[in-house]
Design an enzyme around this catalytic site. Sequence first.
Site, PDB file in Angstrom:
ATOM      1  N   ASN A  26       0.863  -1.187   0.000  1.00  0.00           N
ATOM      2  CA  ASN A  26       0.000   0.000   0.000  1.00  0.00           C
ATOM      3  C   ASN A  26       0.897   1.235   0.000  1.00  0.00           C
ATOM      4  OD1 ASN A  26      -1.827   2.022   0.397  1.00  0.00           O
ATOM      5  ND2 ASN A  26      -2.432   1.410   2.465  1.00  0.00           N
ATOM      6  N   TRP A  27       1.019   1.833  -1.160  1.00  0.00           N
ATOM      7  CA  TRP A  27       1.924   2.988  -1.290  1.00  0.00           C
ATOM      8  C   TRP A  27       1.328   4.264  -0.699  1.00  0.00           C
ATOM      9  CZ3 TRP A  27       4.041   2.680  -7.040  1.00  0.00           C
ATOM     10  CH2 TRP A  27       4.917   1.593  -7.133  1.00  0.00           C
ATOM     11  N   LYS A  28       0.035   4.252  -0.376  1.00  0.00           N
ATOM     12  CA  LYS A  28      -0.637   5.464   0.125  1.00  0.00           C
ATOM     13  C   LYS A  28      -0.390   6.613  -0.868  1.00  0.00           C
ATOM     14  CE  LYS A  28      -0.296   3.449   4.653  1.00  0.00           C
ATOM     15  NZ  LYS A  28      -0.202   3.578   6.097  1.00  0.00           N
ATOM     16  N   HIS A 116      -9.570   1.329   4.647  1.00  0.00           N
ATOM     17  CA  HIS A 116      -8.306   1.538   5.376  1.00  0.00           C
ATOM     18  C   HIS A 116      -8.555   2.502   6.536  1.00  0.00           C
ATOM     19  CE1 HIS A 116      -4.230   2.763   6.311  1.00  0.00           C
ATOM     20  NE2 HIS A 116      -3.842   1.640   5.740  1.00  0.00           N
ATOM     21  N   GLU A 118      -7.001   4.971   7.521  1.00  0.00           N
ATOM     22  CA  GLU A 118      -6.836   6.391   7.156  1.00  0.00           C
ATOM     23  C   GLU A 118      -8.085   6.912   6.443  1.00  0.00           C
ATOM     24  OE1 GLU A 118      -3.078   5.759   5.185  1.00  0.00           O
ATOM     25  OE2 GLU A 118      -2.238   5.255   7.133  1.00  0.00           O
ATOM     26  N   GLU A 188      -5.335  -4.566  10.651  1.00  0.00           N
ATOM     27  CA  GLU A 188      -4.364  -3.487  10.835  1.00  0.00           C
ATOM     28  C   GLU A 188      -4.717  -2.698  12.098  1.00  0.00           C
ATOM     29  OE1 GLU A 188      -2.217  -2.436   6.879  1.00  0.00           O
ATOM     30  OE2 GLU A 188      -3.943  -1.123   7.115  1.00  0.00           O
ATOM     31  N   GLY A 194       2.373   2.690  10.893  1.00  0.00           N
ATOM     32  CA  GLY A 194       3.335   3.779  10.786  1.00  0.00           C
ATOM     33  C   GLY A 194       3.980   4.164  12.105  1.00  0.00           C
ATOM     34  N   SER A 234       3.526  -1.521  10.534  1.00  0.00           N
ATOM     35  CA  SER A 234       4.958  -1.529  10.847  1.00  0.00           C
ATOM     36  C   SER A 234       5.646  -2.849  10.505  1.00  0.00           C
ATOM     37  CB  SER A 234       5.186  -1.155  12.321  1.00  0.00           C
ATOM     38  OG  SER A 234       4.706   0.162  12.560  1.00  0.00           O
ATOM     39  N   GLY A 255       2.946  -0.856   4.326  1.00  0.00           N
ATOM     40  CA  GLY A 255       2.961   0.551   3.936  1.00  0.00           C
ATOM     41  C   GLY A 255       4.377   1.013   3.649  1.00  0.00           C
TER      42      GLY A 255
END
Length: 270
Positions: A26-28, A116, A118, A188, A194, A234, A255
């Site tokens: 997941n490159w965001k 997700h 976010e 997650e 992160g 992470s 990520g």
Amino acid sequence: MVSKKGEALLPKVNARTGRTRLIAANWKMNLNHLEAIQVVQKLHFKLRASDYEYCEISIHPPFVDLRSLQLLIDSDRMNFSLGAQNCYFEAKGAFTGEVSAQMLAKLGVRNVIVGHSERRSIFKEDDELIAKKVKAVFDSQMIPILCVGETADERGNGQSAEVLSRQVSAAIRSVSPDVLGNLVVAYEPVWAIGSGTPASVQDASEGGDIIRGVIESIKSKEVSQAVRILYGGSVTSANSREFLESSSLDGLLVGGASLDPDDFAALIEA
Ligand code: 13P
């Protein structure tokens, strides 16, 4: 990558679970289309045939990179699955700024991340909207990667299982059992994303078991045994192996460590 006979290399079924593994990047909101091409070329160069037989590798770039990566993957016969990070549930219309599941399917996208944390926290997506997106992804013959997970506060209050149960049941209730076995759920924990502090393998496995139990209670054992469950938060090349050794987990959603092709290749090869 293709075999010596020119056939695409497919991931082998994990004999312990009966499911294939999936590692998704997941490159965001990172890497423009030129950077994306370089990263995927380098990753392709680094990986070996045995990596693709070990697991499906799915790349989830920003929308604007998808067409470039589709052309690259097709023309060089790379073995990556193309993925997206989000979609809208309506097929088309006056929804400024949105991208439909059907549009993604036309680009050769196979896996779509939905819900997700976010999206839930920053863009206020709720369980009802996420359920519609899951259905839209299935209706376009793609695979949703449904993200679920508790916040640090919810964990502190002992509500982890309750949160997972609510998020999973809301998302799958209206999905037909015929397709539900294809679902991927990514556990997650929000506090692990992160943060540099992943969940322990035991906690991640327990989360996976709770999710599978919820699916079994709502649908059936057969369906719950088919669903693949990933861990995310992470993950690095230093810890990926332990998670992949858990028979409660079928792979990883990565990520930060997926942005650098050296790191991501090391994580897969670990
Ligand atoms: P990190 O691997 O950067 O913690 O992100 C996890 C994630 O949110 C993947 O969807």
